[in-house]
Motif scaffolding. Structure first.
Motif, PDB file in Angstrom:
ATOM      1  N   SER A 175       0.885  -1.105  -0.018  1.00  4.84           N
ATOM      2  CA  SER A 175       0.061   0.053   0.071  1.00  4.84           C
ATOM      3  C   SER A 175       0.842   1.064  -0.099  1.00  4.84           C
ATOM      4  O   SER A 175       2.146   1.184   0.332  1.00  4.84           O
ATOM      5  N   GLY A 176       0.143   2.408  -0.288  1.00  4.96           N
ATOM      6  CA  GLY A 176       1.188   3.729  -0.213  1.00  4.96           C
ATOM      7  C   GLY A 176       1.829   4.044   0.573  1.00  4.96           C
ATOM      8  O   GLY A 176       2.889   4.371   0.946  1.00  4.96           O
ATOM      9  N   GLY A 177       0.981   3.518   2.103  1.00  5.81           N
ATOM     10  CA  GLY A 177       1.470   3.846   3.326  1.00  5.81           C
ATOM     11  C   GLY A 177       2.686   2.793   3.812  1.00  5.81           C
ATOM     12  O   GLY A 177       3.830   3.228   4.299  1.00  5.81           O
ATOM     13  N   GLU A 178       2.645   1.691   3.391  1.00  2.33           N
ATOM     14  CA  GLU A 178       3.573   0.656   3.333  1.00  2.33           C
ATOM     15  C   GLU A 178       4.838   0.908   2.794  1.00  2.33           C
ATOM     16  O   GLU A 178       6.011   1.015   3.149  1.00  2.33           O
ATOM     17  N   LEU A 179       4.592   1.392   1.609  1.00  2.00           N
ATOM     18  CA  LEU A 179       5.788   1.775   0.859  1.00  2.00           C
ATOM     19  C   LEU A 179       6.485   3.197   1.405  1.00  2.00           C
ATOM     20  O   LEU A 179       7.769   3.202   1.386  1.00  2.00           O
ATOM     21  N   GLN A 180       5.837   3.776   1.905  1.00  2.00           N
ATOM     22  CA  GLN A 180       6.267   5.153   2.419  1.00  2.00           C
ATOM     23  C   GLN A 180       7.265   4.842   3.682  1.00  2.00           C
ATOM     24  O   GLN A 180       8.374   5.373   3.960  1.00  2.00           O
ATOM     25  N   LYS A 181       6.766   3.826   4.519  1.00  2.00           N
ATOM     26  CA  LYS A 181       7.758   3.536   5.556  1.00  2.00           C
ATOM     27  C   LYS A 181       9.009   2.829   5.159  1.00  2.00           C
ATOM     28  O   LYS A 181       9.980   2.779   5.960  1.00  2.00           O
ATOM     29  N   VAL A 182       8.863   1.782   3.876  1.00  2.00           N
ATOM     30  CA  VAL A 182       9.961   1.351   3.351  1.00  2.00           C
ATOM     31  C   VAL A 182      11.311   2.395   3.310  1.00  2.00           C
ATOM     32  O   VAL A 182      12.078   2.175   3.438  1.00  2.00           O
ATOM     33  N   VAL A 183      10.803   3.581   2.480  1.00  2.00           N
ATOM     34  CA  VAL A 183      11.767   4.405   2.256  1.00  2.00           C
ATOM     35  C   VAL A 183      12.270   5.146   3.430  1.00  2.00           C
ATOM     36  O   VAL A 183      13.350   5.702   3.476  1.00  2.00           O
ATOM     37  N   VAL A 184      11.349   5.563   4.329  1.00  2.00           N
ATOM     38  CA  VAL A 184      11.756   5.861   5.615  1.00  2.00           C
ATOM     39  C   VAL A 184      12.897   4.893   6.308  1.00  2.00           C
ATOM     40  O   VAL A 184      13.819   5.454   6.704  1.00  2.00           O
ATOM     41  N   ALA A 185      12.525   3.651   6.226  1.00  2.00           N
ATOM     42  CA  ALA A 185      13.383   2.990   6.974  1.00  2.00           C
ATOM     43  C   ALA A 185      14.707   2.659   6.192  1.00  2.00           C
ATOM     44  O   ALA A 185      15.893   2.454   6.793  1.00  2.00           O
ATOM     45  N   ARG A 186      14.624   2.848   4.703  1.00  2.00           N
ATOM     46  CA  ARG A 186      15.748   2.718   4.203  1.00  2.00           C
ATOM     47  C   ARG A 186      16.880   4.174   4.342  1.00  2.00           C
ATOM     48  O   ARG A 186      18.052   4.098   4.501  1.00  2.00           O
TER      49      ARG A 186
END
Ligand code: ADP
Ligand code: MG
Length: 266
Positions: free
Chosen positions: A137-148
């Motif tokens: 989901s858009g939100g999950e992807l957003q968390k991935v880039v923050v984690a990166r």
């Protein structure tokens, strides 16, 4: 001073976009950059991390000009989350592991893998580690880039509208997380945000941009109706609800509705 942005000028082609942008960010400080669409916020972040080369001015990181660091060293210093992100066939784990690239010479080591694991847990993505990023989901992807950005262990975090796509709970959680990392591990964070209330709740300082220049900067006290009027062209009420500072637009809202109702009733 961890980060000094001094007199940054930038133009795409010949149109001047940034005009003498100057501010500083200390260790353990979270600075929110606010301002209308097109004010130059994303361009500024790109000038700070070196994706774009300013036409004038200098960005100093830990006392040295950003340019004096090699690409790899600069990437270790600055974690950047762009405004738009798309998924691909990579798994969540690998996408986050990419953040370790500036540290990896011959392939990821145990420490790299462990950091990724810990960070996935921190942002609540551990159960999605093996999912492909284009099926999130858009939100999950957003968390991935923050984690990166976080596994990079940067000294400066640059986050461009990183709470977009997140539901209310996740917005608060991710903001709280960035605030915690900033205040506890001595990072300097710059967050570009549209949600003034979310910014007010977690940021230490504010830089308000309009038309490529800084219109105002300072603490929470600068966020007042006159400034909002000048920069966004709207009337707002600035108040406090349960200890949380709150900016509420009234144009076309409360004030006018009441008049409207009166008019209908009459
Ligand atoms: P913000 O992030 O505050 O909405 P931007 O930094 O994205 O603003 O854009 C500032 C201005 O620069 C806008 O007028 C935008 O149209 C222009 N701009 C942004 N990117 C480019 C580009 N790649 N080429 C030309 N103009 C651009
Ligand atoms: Mg932008």
């Amino acid at each position: 001073m961890l980060l000094e942005v001094d007199g940054i000028e930038f133009s795409y082609d010949s149109t001047p976009i940034l005009k003498g942008v100057t501010f500083e960010v200390k260790r353990r400080e979270m600075v929110a950059i606010l301002g209308p669409n097109g004010a130059g916020k994303s361009t500024l972040l790109k000038c700070i991390n070196g994706i774009l080369k300013p036409k004038g001015g200098v960005v100093m990181v830990e006392g040295l000009p950003g340019e004096s660091y090699g690409t790899r060293e600069r990437a270790k210093k600055m974690g950047y989350v762009p405004q738009t992100n798309t998924g691909n066939f990579m798994t969540v784990f690998d996408a986050v592991l990419l953040g370790r690239k500036p540290y990896i010479r011959w392939g990821p080591g145990e420490r790299d893998l462990k950091l990724v694991e810990e960070t996935l847990k921190l942002v609540g993505l551990e159960s999605l580690a093996l999912k492909r990023t284009n099926s999130l989901s858009g939100g999950e992807l957003q968390k991935v880039v923050v984690a990166r950005a976080l596994v990079q262990k940067p000294r400066v975090l640059l986050l461009d509208e990183f709470t977009n796509n997140l539901d209310l709970k996740n917005q608060l959680e991710v903001m709280k997380l960035v605030s915690k990392i900033t205040h506890e591990s001595g990072v300097a964070s710059i967050v570009v945000m549209h949600d003034i209330n979310l910014a007010l709740r977690y940021s230490d300082k504010f830089v308000v941009m309009a038309k490529g220049a800084i219109h105002a900067r300072g603490g929470k006290e600068i966020i007042e109706p006159q400034l909002m009027k000048e920069v966004y062209g709207i009337e707002v009420l600035v108040g406090n609800l349960g200890g949380v500072p709150l900016v509420v637009p009234i144009e076309g809202g409360v004030a006018r509705d009441e008049t409207g109702e009166d008019a209908h009733a009459g």
